[in-house]
Enzyme design. Structure first.
Site, short mmCIF file in Angstrom:
data_model
loop_
_atom_site.label_atom_id
_atom_site.label_comp_id
_atom_site.label_asym_id
_atom_site.label_seq_id
_atom_site.Cartn_x
_atom_site.Cartn_y
_atom_site.Cartn_z
N ASP A 18 2.82 0.26 4.17
CA ASP A 18 4.35 0.21 4.57
C ASP A 18 5.08 -0.02 6.63
OD1 ASP A 18 4.79 0.20 1.91
OD2 ASP A 18 4.06 2.30 1.89
N LYS A 63 3.73 -4.96 8.40
CA LYS A 63 2.90 -5.82 8.88
C LYS A 63 2.90 -7.17 7.93
CE LYS A 63 -0.64 -3.91 5.78
NZ LYS A 63 0.26 -2.75 5.41
N GLY A 120 2.92 -5.55 -0.68
CA GLY A 120 4.66 -5.91 -1.02
C GLY A 120 4.38 -6.18 0.87
N HIS A 121 4.78 -7.46 1.27
CA HIS A 121 4.56 -7.20 2.79
C HIS A 121 5.99 -8.65 2.81
CE1 HIS A 121 -0.09 -7.91 3.85
NE2 HIS A 121 0.52 -6.60 3.39
N GLN A 167 -1.72 -2.41 2.12
CA GLN A 167 -2.12 -0.85 2.17
C GLN A 167 -1.97 -0.59 3.83
OE1 GLN A 167 -4.40 -2.26 -0.37
NE2 GLN A 167 -2.21 -2.20 -1.74
#
Length: 429
Positions: free
Chosen positions: A13, A16, A40-41, A228
């Site tokens: 988180d 990235k 989740g990006h 991650q």
């Protein structure tokens, strides 16, 4: 052979997705090397007039998809959720973003099956919860390493698919029925579902390792992105409160089928403070007002699950470990603007255990839960930074914070982000 690896240097988180989107301007290929739809990006793309912006949350397709010249690769190290993938393809296509001929999926990637999700959700209901997203990631990797997994290539042969699925589902049904006293699964329905999925993604499937090898021979620029963060690595993280794969830089080679000699640089993404989702030790966690201020100001809620993230001060001890394990040469710091309103900002510079100083980051849970963090206190800048467009124009105290971190980590600070939009990215000269 230029391959740049970008890793989350903390518990994930870190932002990235935004950094990958920024770097994609100068590369030919962006390749995802591990994890699944538990990541989740988030990428925020402003309109042409700059007055509005659209937010995209991707879970499998690399963030480079927003640059027309970039080819995106989902490598063999990823576990692929067909439902999540098709949802992303539809989301991007409806927004006018071309996917055809720009997305490649490894034929050796393993598939997440309905029974993986069901088992994951059941196991997370017990007393020994890890705090996973419940997306079936762990059970899919379990099957992979037990050598009973279903791979994308299996979709191409109905007889092979039926044989493997029937065996797997019969075994899983026994487990679900007699151990977990849960519902069982319909073999024929799942076979039909996944054959339909094969028809939809057939055009994207290829030998991505071979594709990347040829790209390297042609001197193409490749950006390898992990999901991650380093402290969730199954080998080097805070085990057992980790993910089921290797988000550290070493995972790029096995997850994409590229040689270590092709990697030319490793970039670590670091949030200006620390967050963690799920259970497990978190030495600098703030449970009171400070933690809540960081959470509310930073919008610290999971992009995948919406869960509130645990928040605390930046931890230099853990970051030095992350730099060592990953070989990080440059740092991109995100969310500096979240600290704008703090009078004082703490930075953890050391650990003590039973009154004794610890020189290294301990990865065992028992020690991490017992350590006492030692802080250095810096004066806050109390000035809005989200409108700043040059690193040199940041408030002096904000630059001091950034440079204090870089000096303590003995690593080059390369980029500082003061907001989610593309134009809120400052390059440190």
């Amino acid at each position: 052979m230029p391959v740049h690896v970008i890793v989350g240097a903390q518990w994930g988180d870190e932002g990235k997705g935004k950094i990958v989107d920024h770097l994609s301007e100068d590369v030919d290929i962006v390749a995802r090397y591990q994890g699944g739809a538990n990541a989740g990006h988030t990428v925020v793309i402003p309109s042409k007039d700059g007055k509005t912006a659209k937010e995209f949350v991707l879970h499998l397709i690399p963030s480079g998809i927003f640059h027309k010249h970039v080819t995106c690769v989902i490598g063999n190290g990823v576990v692929l959720d067909p439902v999540a993938l098709m949802s992303e393809i539809e989301q991007l296509s409806s927004a006018g973003i071309q996917i055809k001929n720009r997305l490649l999926i490894s034929h050796n990637a393993h598939l997440i099956m309905p029974y993986h999700k069901l088992l994951d959700s059941i196991r997370e209901q017990g007393e020994n919860r890890i705090g996973t997203t419940g997306r079936g990631i762990g059970p899919a990797y379990i099957d992979k390493y037990m050598r009973v997994g279903i791979r994308v290539v299996d979709l191409l042969n109905r007889d092979v698919l039926c044989k493997k699925l029937k065996r797997n589902i019969e075994e899983k049904n026994e487990l679900l029925k007699h151990v977990y006293h849960s519902e069982t699964l319909d073999v024929d329905r799942i076979i039909q579902e996944y054959q339909e999925f094969d028809r939809k993604i057939d055009a994207y499937i290829t030998d991505t390792s071979h594709y990347l090898h040829n790209a390297l021979r042609k001197k193409k620029k490749i950006l390898a992105e992990g999901a991650q963060g380093a402290f969730l690595d199954v080998d080097h993280g805070t085990y057992p409160y980790v993910t089921s794969s290797s988000p550290t830089s070493g995972g790029a080679c096995t997850g994409l089928g590229i040689p270590p000699t092709s990697i030319t640089s490793i970039i670590g993404v670091v949030k200006a403070y620390s967050t963690r989702v799920g259970n497990g030790p978190f030495p600098t966690e703030e449970l009171g007002d400070v933690g809540e201020r960081l959470r509310s100001t930073g919008g610290e809620y999971g992009a995948t699950t919406g869960r509130p993230r645990r928040c605390g001060w930046l931890d230099l001890v853990s970051l030095r470990y992350s730099i060592r394990v990953n070989g990080i040469e440059r740092i991109a710091m995100t969310k500096l603007d979240v600290l704008d309103d703090f009078d004082e900002i703490k930075v953890c510079t050391g650990y003590r255990l039973n009154g004794k100083k610890l020189n290294n980051f301990p990865t065992d849970v028992q020690t991490l839960e017992a350590i006492e963090p030692h802080y250095k206190i810096l004066k806050g800048w109390k000035t809005k930074t989200s409108d700043v467009r040059s690193y040199a124009k940041l408030p002096p105290q904000a630059r001091r914070y950034v440079e204090t971190v870089a000096e303590a980590l003995d690593t080059k600070m390369w980029m500082v982000s003061v907001g989610a939009r593309r134009d809120q990215t400052l390059i440190v000269r």
